[in-house]
Design a protein around this motif. Structure first.
Motif, PDB file in Angstrom:
ATOM      1  N   TYR A  97     -16.560  -4.006 -36.590  1.00  0.00           N
ATOM      2  CA  TYR A  97     -17.680  -3.807 -37.500  1.00  0.00           C
ATOM      3  C   TYR A  97     -18.967  -4.383 -36.932  1.00  0.00           C
ATOM      4  CZ  TYR A  97     -15.892  -8.369 -39.160  1.00  0.00           C
ATOM      5  OH  TYR A  97     -15.420  -9.651 -39.244  1.00  0.00           O
ATOM      6  N   VAL A 118      -8.274 -23.294 -38.488  1.00  0.00           N
ATOM      7  CA  VAL A 118      -9.170 -22.169 -38.681  1.00  0.00           C
ATOM      8  C   VAL A 118     -10.052 -22.025 -37.453  1.00  0.00           C
ATOM      9  CG1 VAL A 118     -11.075 -21.304 -40.044  1.00  0.00           C
ATOM     10  CG2 VAL A 118      -9.129 -22.409 -41.145  1.00  0.00           C
ATOM     11  N   VAL A 119      -9.864 -20.926 -36.779  1.00  0.00           N
ATOM     12  CA  VAL A 119     -10.644 -20.692 -35.574  1.00  0.00           C
ATOM     13  C   VAL A 119     -11.763 -19.739 -35.929  1.00  0.00           C
ATOM     14  CG1 VAL A 119     -10.567 -19.733 -33.255  1.00  0.00           C
ATOM     15  CG2 VAL A 119      -8.618 -21.022 -34.142  1.00  0.00           C
ATOM     16  N   GLU A 120     -12.913 -19.994 -35.377  1.00  0.00           N
ATOM     17  CA  GLU A 120     -14.052 -19.138 -35.690  1.00  0.00           C
ATOM     18  C   GLU A 120     -13.736 -17.686 -35.377  1.00  0.00           C
ATOM     19  OE1 GLU A 120     -17.122 -19.700 -37.145  1.00  0.00           O
ATOM     20  OE2 GLU A 120     -16.025 -21.479 -37.729  1.00  0.00           O
ATOM     21  N   ALA A 121     -14.100 -16.809 -36.260  1.00  0.00           N
ATOM     22  CA  ALA A 121     -13.849 -15.395 -36.045  1.00  0.00           C
ATOM     23  C   ALA A 121     -14.752 -14.899 -34.919  1.00  0.00           C
ATOM     24  CB  ALA A 121     -14.152 -14.622 -37.321  1.00  0.00           C
ATOM     25  N   PRO A 122     -14.410 -13.782 -34.351  1.00  0.00           N
ATOM     26  CA  PRO A 122     -15.235 -13.216 -33.289  1.00  0.00           C
ATOM     27  C   PRO A 122     -16.626 -12.960 -33.824  1.00  0.00           C
ATOM     28  CG  PRO A 122     -13.673 -11.612 -34.135  1.00  0.00           C
ATOM     29  CD  PRO A 122     -13.281 -12.950 -34.668  1.00  0.00           C
ATOM     30  N   ALA A 132     -19.218 -12.898 -35.704  1.00  0.00           N
ATOM     31  CA  ALA A 132     -19.499 -12.284 -36.982  1.00  0.00           C
ATOM     32  C   ALA A 132     -20.957 -11.870 -36.964  1.00  0.00           C
ATOM     33  CB  ALA A 132     -19.262 -13.278 -38.107  1.00  0.00           C
TER      34      ALA A 132
END
Lengths: 184, 246, 428
Positions: A88, A41-45, A47
């Motif tokens: 977003y 699980v790679v950190e999302a851009p 957030a």
């Protein structure tokens, strides 16, 4: 002699077995090889955290035409907020608009629903989730600007409620938006 | 039991000769498989996707290239073998024969096209020869490399003629039940050219059986009677394309 | 020593055993080709003759069996006028001469409002009857009865029933807003399921085909509803705050996987068919949506943008063993696991549109099935031989069906509205 012969046979046989076995083995490997490695699980851009977002490096979402959306409420008019494609995070313009909106909301007592919307290009399902993230981004920012959380709610319409039904970038830019609707 | 076997000098001989025979068969199968695979990888070239190269994404890089490797390697092979020769030959005329003023374009063009034709011919030759090999292998598969077979000398040429007529007419259905359906039948062609057959083993697949029947029906139309004036009787086994016995 | 010898002997014998009898000459197919199947003109077997009905029966058989794949359909035959449909009442020769391998003969008899259909299938090359069926019902079930025989035909010939009696549920803005509809797989017998004037999306059939779930905005929030098709009995089974979307029925019909955003952002959950929460499967601040069950219920494929853009992932149905499935393309959505478990459909956004792909659950064998326009929301037929999806080749979106290999693309929804999000039910 017999012993030797048998030993020799054994060796040759295994040789033969290997030769014939090889071709099969290779094929097996080919089939199994491309199993996807378990994804870490790679950190999302970035957030959009509750903190005010940094100035985005996003491609400017087509000349942010300051479309004043005539909202139902007669007293206060809340402006819509626009986003980049599949994004977003709030643009600088969007944060400015939200600041004005926050001031306006503080002057009234009604509840406000933030409605996330998307352009028609993505899939309907993914856009529902994307629209919700857009609404929530604005919600979080408004809360940090001092709007009481209990006066804000969010909903996503995905790409179900386009403002402009055209099929061009101008229309899409108008549809990637949060509408802020004052509930009576 | 085992002692009698061990003490029997003929046993060793028997095993040795059997071993030799099997080694030959193994080698043939191996060779055959190799050929098949070579052909296959050539066809694969069509599917190389140059547009969707891996995108820079965490983790995706390595895996994406891994994924892309089977088709990519086959193109690589293609790309390498072809230019391997052509650049040398094309480069020299361009570099050395530069002076000609009037004909440069046409001559180099001619040269080029000649080279290309040669190359193409070579590729084609390679292709047909490998195809021939495949066919030869297939044809002889029952008898492993002894064309003509043994015993029924008179019939064997006619048998391969019949085989080719049948293959021209035989297409397997779009879907079939099992993985390797096969129909075994005894085909009889009277000296007057009348065709008759008896299915010895059905594929238990209505579609596949129908395809075999249909092939014989089609072949009926342009099949010549046996040349030796005798009735011809021969067993055939029908298989779909690409199903190999293993 | 003894055992070594035994081993040698076994090794030596093994390859010979697997060799075919060497005396057989092998005939290898030149390729694959459709088999000719003839559909004879439909006969009146008594009662009032009705040419329209005769033609309709023939057209349905032709449409179904043409889509089926293995057949090339032949219709009509010159000297057939006076012959019957039962064995001995006609001659195989003319059918054989036009190349037919199979022949379907059928007839009808109408009495008042009821109709009797008789179907007979023959192996032309063998001159043998393969199957015969007689159905009696009311006139309006004519299509269903005929589809039943198409299903049967595939069973007789391939050993596996066809999906032609299945229905397709889909979304249509026919009346201005998006409502849920159900139709026959070939676009007939359109039935409006919801009628609430709001947004209704993501319909999915229960495995037995009797119920559907869908998301509706009819009470403001996108909530998940379950509805029995024939009775119209409806229950709101998930109205948790935020989205309750992309519901997917588990293969055993007891549970529903869906995406909900009640805990902050869109995550995958499993709920019971009455709405009680059973498990949360994903824990990530990215978007997780569109779950699809493997046929044994052990795995779930879904869409996540946790790496920056939407891609298909697979996990065990308890949320463990997460792995990424799609690596090519920047935008892969709408996964749908095949009924046999061997393939996963999805659609990829590419320049100018969406294309449908399939891939093995192990990530190999990625294959593109469509090439132009916008092709979305692919769903397998219950037998895995066909795919229904929405496409917009000439601008107007509509429901299409095609074979699992991407051939035979055929439009089935007939009205002019933008029909989308189809799902194909099992036999009812």
């Amino acid at each position: 002699m017999k012993q030797k012969m048998a030993k020799l046979l054994l060796v040759v046989c295994f040789g033969a077995f290997l030769i014939s076995g090889c071709s099969c083995l290779k094929e097996d490997v080919k089939v199994e090889e491309p199993i996807a490695p378990p994804v870490k699980v790679v950190e999302a851009p970035p957030a959009p955290a509750p903190a005010p977002p940094p100035a985005p490096v996003v491609v400017a979402p087509v000349k942010e035409v300051p479309v004043v959306v005539p909202v139902v409420a007669p007293v206060v008019v809340l402006q819509s907020v626009y986003f980049g494609f599949d994004k977003y995070v709030l643009t600088a313009d969007a944060s400015d608009v939200l600041k004005k909106n926050a001031d306006a909301i503080k002057k009234i007592t009604s509840k406000v629903q933030i409605q996330g919307n998307c352009d028609e290009r993505g899939s309907a399902e993914y856009n529902l989730a994307l629209g919700e993230n857009r609404a929530k981004t604005a919600q979080k920012y408004l809360i940090t600007l001092g709007v009481p959380a209990d006066r804000l709610s969010v909903i996503s319409f995905g790409k179900e409620k386009p403002l402009d039904t055209g099929h061009n970038e101008a229309a899409w830019a108008k549809n990637r938006r949060d509408d802020l609707v004052i509930l009576k | 039991m085992s002692r009698t076997l061990k003490n029997n000098p003929r046993f060793g001989l028997m095993v040795a000769s059997s071993l030799l025979l099997h080694l030959t068969i193994y080698a043939l199968i191996y060779q055959y498989n190799k050929l098949q695979r070579a052909n296959y990888s050539q066809e694969q070239t069509y599917y190389v996707d140059l547009v969707n190269l891996p995108v820079a994404r965490p983790r995706s890089g390595a895996s994406a290239s891994e994924k892309a490797s089977p088709p990519a390697s086959s193109t690589a092979r293609q790309v390498v073998t072809l230019p391997d020769k052509s650049p040398k030959k094309i480069a020299t005329p361009l570099a050395t024969k530069k002076p000609p003023k009037v004909k440069p374009a046409s001559e180099t063009g001619e040269e080029l096209s000649k080279q290309m034709a040669k190359l193409q011919k070579r590729v084609e030759e390679k292709h047909t020869s490998s195809a021939l090999d495949t066919i030869r292998n297939k044809a002889g598969s029952g008898r492993t490399g002894m064309p003509g077979g043994k015993g029924d000398q008179a019939g064997s040429d006619y048998a391969s003629y019949v085989k080719s007529r049948l293959e021209d007419a035989f297409y397997s259905p779009m879907v079939y039940k099992g993985k390797k359906p096969e129909v075994k039948l005894l085909l009889r062609i009277s000296r007057y050219g009348k065709i008759d057959f008896r299915i010895e083993q059905s594929s238990r697949d209505i579609l596949f059986d129908a395809a075999v029947r249909r092939a014989i029906d089609m072949a009926r139309e342009n099949l010549k009677a046996p040349p030796d004036g005798e009735d011809f009787e021969h067993p055939f086994v029908f298989r779909p394309e690409g199903v190999k016995k293993k | 020593m003894k055992s070594a010898l035994c081993l040698i002997i076994t090794l030596l014998l093994f390859p010979t055993a697997s060799f075919a009898d060497p005396s057989y000459t092998e005939v290898t197919a030149q390729g694959n080709r459709q088999v000719y199947l003839a559909i004879a003109p439909v006969k009146n077997l008594g009662g009032t003759p009705n040419e329209t009905i005769a033609r309709e029966i023939g057209d349905i058989l032709k449409f179904d069996l043409n889509l089926a794949g293995p057949f090339s359909i032949l219709t009509g035959s010159a000297n057939e006028a006076s012959s019957g449909i039962r064995p001995g009442e006609f001659d195989f020769a003319p059918w054989r001469s036009i190349g037919a391998a199979f022949l379907i003969k059928s007839g009808y008899a109408i009495t008042g409002n009821s109709i009797t259909l008789e179907f007979r299938m023959y192996d032309v090359l063998n001159g043998k009857s393969l199957d015969s069926k007689r159905y009696t019902g009311v006139l309006k079930d004519l299509r269903k009865m005929t589809h039943t025989f198409s299903d049967e035909t595939l069973f007789v010939i391939t050993g596996e029933k066809g999906p032609f009696t299945g229905k397709i549920t889909y979304v249509s803005p026919l009346s201005g807003n998006k409502e849920i509809f159900v139709m026959d797989y070939d676009g007939y017998n359109v039935q409006k399921i919801t009628n609430n004037g709001t947004i209704n999306i993501n319909p999915d059939f229960s495995p037995n085909g009797r119920e559907i779930i869908y998301t509706s905005y009819k009470k403001g929030n996108p909530d998940l509803y379950r509805r029995e098709i024939t009775t119209g009995v409806e229950a709101r089974i998930s109205s948790r705050q935020g989205a309750n979307i992309t519901g997917a029925w588990s293969p055993d019909g007891s549970r529903i996987a869906l995406a909900m955003s009640k805990d902050g952002n869109s995550e995958i959950y499993i709920i019971g068919k009455n709405g009680n929460e059973l498990a949360r499967l994903t824990h990530h601040e990215a978007i997780d949506i569109s779950p699809s069950w493997s046929p044994d219920g052990s795995h779930i494929a879904f869409v996540s943008d946790r790496l920056g853009s939407p891609q298909i992932f697979i996990m065990d149905s308890n949320g463990s063993n997460l792995r990424r499935l799609t690596y090519d393309g920047k935008y892969n959505v709408n996964p749908d696991w095949s009924p046999k478990g061997d393939r996963i459909l999805y659609s990829r956004q590419e320049a100018g549109g969406f294309q449908i792909y399939t891939i093995s659950p192990d990530g190999t064998g990625n294959t593109q099935l469509t090439t132009d326009g916008r092709n979305e929301n692919p769903h397998w037929s219950p037998d895995g031989r066909f795919i229904t999806f929405s496409a917009n080749p000439a601008g107007g979106e509509a429901i299409y069906v095609m074979r699992a290999d991407g051939t035979g693309k055929t439009r089935v929804s007939r009205n002019g509205s933008r029909d989308m999000q189809p799902a194909w039910s099992n036999h009812l």
